[in-house]
Design an enzyme around this catalytic site. Structure first.
Site, PDB file in Angstrom:
ATOM      1  N   GLU A  60      54.097 -20.752  25.201  1.00 39.11           N
ATOM      2  CA  GLU A  60      54.755 -21.586  26.113  1.00 39.11           C
ATOM      3  C   GLU A  60      56.095 -20.806  26.782  1.00 39.11           C
ATOM      4  O   GLU A  60      56.478 -20.968  28.277  1.00 39.11           O
ATOM      5  CB  GLU A  60      55.502 -22.770  25.563  1.00 39.11           C
ATOM      6  CG  GLU A  60      54.633 -23.826  25.099  1.00 39.11           C
ATOM      7  CD  GLU A  60      53.634 -23.611  23.817  1.00 39.11           C
ATOM      8  OE1 GLU A  60      52.562 -24.335  23.888  1.00 39.11           O
ATOM      9  OE2 GLU A  60      53.991 -22.506  23.171  1.00 39.11           O
ATOM     10  N   GLN A  82      51.348 -28.423  26.833  1.00 43.38           N
ATOM     11  CA  GLN A  82      50.392 -29.275  26.478  1.00 43.38           C
ATOM     12  C   GLN A  82      51.081 -30.760  25.730  1.00 43.38           C
ATOM     13  O   GLN A  82      50.275 -31.984  26.009  1.00 43.38           O
ATOM     14  CB  GLN A  82      49.321 -28.696  25.470  1.00 43.38           C
ATOM     15  CG  GLN A  82      47.950 -29.290  25.443  1.00 43.38           C
ATOM     16  CD  GLN A  82      47.021 -28.274  24.859  1.00 43.38           C
ATOM     17  OE1 GLN A  82      47.179 -27.815  23.432  1.00 43.38           O
ATOM     18  NE2 GLN A  82      46.163 -27.848  25.457  1.00 43.38           N
ATOM     19  N   PHE A  83      51.963 -30.562  25.033  1.00 42.60           N
ATOM     20  CA  PHE A  83      52.661 -31.663  24.245  1.00 42.60           C
ATOM     21  C   PHE A  83      54.103 -31.383  24.443  1.00 42.60           C
ATOM     22  O   PHE A  83      54.482 -30.009  24.139  1.00 42.60           O
ATOM     23  CB  PHE A  83      52.435 -31.984  22.900  1.00 42.60           C
ATOM     24  CG  PHE A  83      50.901 -32.524  22.870  1.00 42.60           C
ATOM     25  CD1 PHE A  83      50.674 -33.673  22.716  1.00 42.60           C
ATOM     26  CD2 PHE A  83      49.965 -31.512  22.713  1.00 42.60           C
ATOM     27  CE1 PHE A  83      49.233 -34.139  22.662  1.00 42.60           C
ATOM     28  CE2 PHE A  83      48.526 -32.184  22.646  1.00 42.60           C
ATOM     29  CZ  PHE A  83      48.199 -33.432  22.489  1.00 42.60           C
ATOM     30  N   HIS A 129      53.722 -33.670  18.412  1.00 39.56           N
ATOM     31  CA  HIS A 129      53.012 -33.799  19.500  1.00 39.56           C
ATOM     32  C   HIS A 129      53.471 -35.305  20.098  1.00 39.56           C
ATOM     33  O   HIS A 129      53.052 -35.450  21.412  1.00 39.56           O
ATOM     34  CB  HIS A 129      51.530 -34.309  19.200  1.00 39.56           C
ATOM     35  CG  HIS A 129      50.728 -33.086  18.893  1.00 39.56           C
ATOM     36  ND1 HIS A 129      51.072 -32.181  17.901  1.00 39.56           N
ATOM     37  CD2 HIS A 129      49.737 -32.425  19.427  1.00 39.56           C
ATOM     38  CE1 HIS A 129      50.286 -31.157  17.844  1.00 39.56           C
ATOM     39  NE2 HIS A 129      49.542 -31.328  18.749  1.00 39.56           N
TER      40      HIS A 129
END
Length: 325
Positions: A60, A82-83, A129
């Site tokens: 990230e 992504q989350f 998440h």
């Protein structure tokens, strides 16, 4: 006019932006060949090529750092985390670099990147998440923070975010990705950043919500309507900057406010909204402001999340409390 889910509307917005502006680049983990973990970028790499829709390593810091450099060089990067819980890994790049470039260089440079991230609970995800971290970004000067609650807004707000001169954190509620369909124009349009929307007119209580809690607020408003309680549902859409004019107008009309968000209650964005209401409409209030939020713990395991998340029942109870005064 087609009826699309939110995920379909987001994909269409990305496709329009890529066709319209050669400076737009889309990248992140699995966004290319696989089309993203939720298929928001499905088919885009096949249409626009690997140079413009690119898979990245699982890193990230590198994803956001690359977006900062590209944006400063004149490109329009749209980077996916992504989350949202994974954004902890990139907070230095987001808060200390992306948000500060204009301030640090006295306006000589800016970094108009978009950071997209799915967030929110109700879908039984593993740890990190489902975290709702919007307050971290709204608390960071220099960032615009946006979250849609329906497909039409998702497309229009994302196109506005990509074309904005400011860096934008674009938060996408996971449980609304495929929750329902609505009519969405196929062409290019924008929904203005910084403006809230009244989803339901009312005269007794203002329900302030955003992203995944908007349907919760709407369901609570429908439930109490049978008892003669009229609720106005205000969908903020943009969390930074906050639409203070819309807050003021709604609470001046109703005299009561209930704020609903998934993030933990303590020091959550609801506290800032409550303070804003006190600044703007104190003499119109007929009852103390109520907040309905996640509990002050880390996001729980899937078996416990229904008890942790704000529910229609909890919102109805808050409405009943403000109506007692």
């Amino acid at each position: 006019m087609p009826k699309w889910t939110m995920i379909e509307a987001i994909r269409d917005a990305l496709a329009i932006a890529l066709r319209d502006d050669p400076r737009v680049l889309v990248f992140g983990e699995d966004v290319g060949k696989n089309g993203g973990v939720f298929r928001a970028t499905d088919g885009l790499q096949a249409e626009f090529g690997e140079a413009r829709v690119a898979d990245t390593p699982l890193a990230e810091k590198a994803i956001v750092g690359t977006a900062v450099g590209l944006a400063m060089a004149g490109m329009k990067p749209v980077a996916e985390i992504q989350f949202l819980g994974f954004a902890y890994e990139a907070m230095d790049q987001i808060a200390a670099q992306l948000a500060r470039i204009r301030f640090r260089t006295q306006g000589r440079f800016t970094a108009p990147a978009v950071i997209r991230a799915p967030y929110g609970g109700g879908v039984r995800t593993p740890e990190l998440h489902s975290d709702s971290l919007e307050a971290l970004f709204a608390h960071t000067p220099g960032l615009v923070v946006v979250t849609p609650s329906r497909p039409y807004d998702a497309k229009g707000l994302l196109l506005s975010a990509i074309r904005s001169p400011d860096p934008v954190v674009f938060l996408e509620p996971i449980r609304l990705y495929r929750a329902f369909r609505e009519e969405v124009p196929e062409g290019d349009y924008q929904v203005p950043l910084g403006r809230a929307a009244v989803r339901r007119e009312g005269s007794d209580v203002t329900l302030v919500a955003w992203g995944p809690t908007v349907p919760v607020a709407e369901s609570a408003a429908a439930q109490v309507a049978s008892r003669g309680i009229s609720c106005e549902v205000l969908d903020l859409r943009t969390l930074a900057p906050l639409d203070r004019s819309a807050l003021k107008a709604s609470v001046e009309k109703t005299g009561r406010a209930v704020i609903v968000h998934e993030a933990v209650r303590y020091a959550g964005l609801g506290a800032e909204i409550a303070a804003s209401i006190m600044d703007l409409a104190f003499y119109h209030l007929r009852a103390p402001i109520e907040r309905v939020a996640g509990l002050d713990t880390p996001y729980p395991p899937p078996a416990l999340e229904d008890a942790w998340l704000p529910s229609v029942t909890r919102v109805v109870e808050a409405i009943e409390r403000v109506m007692e005064d």
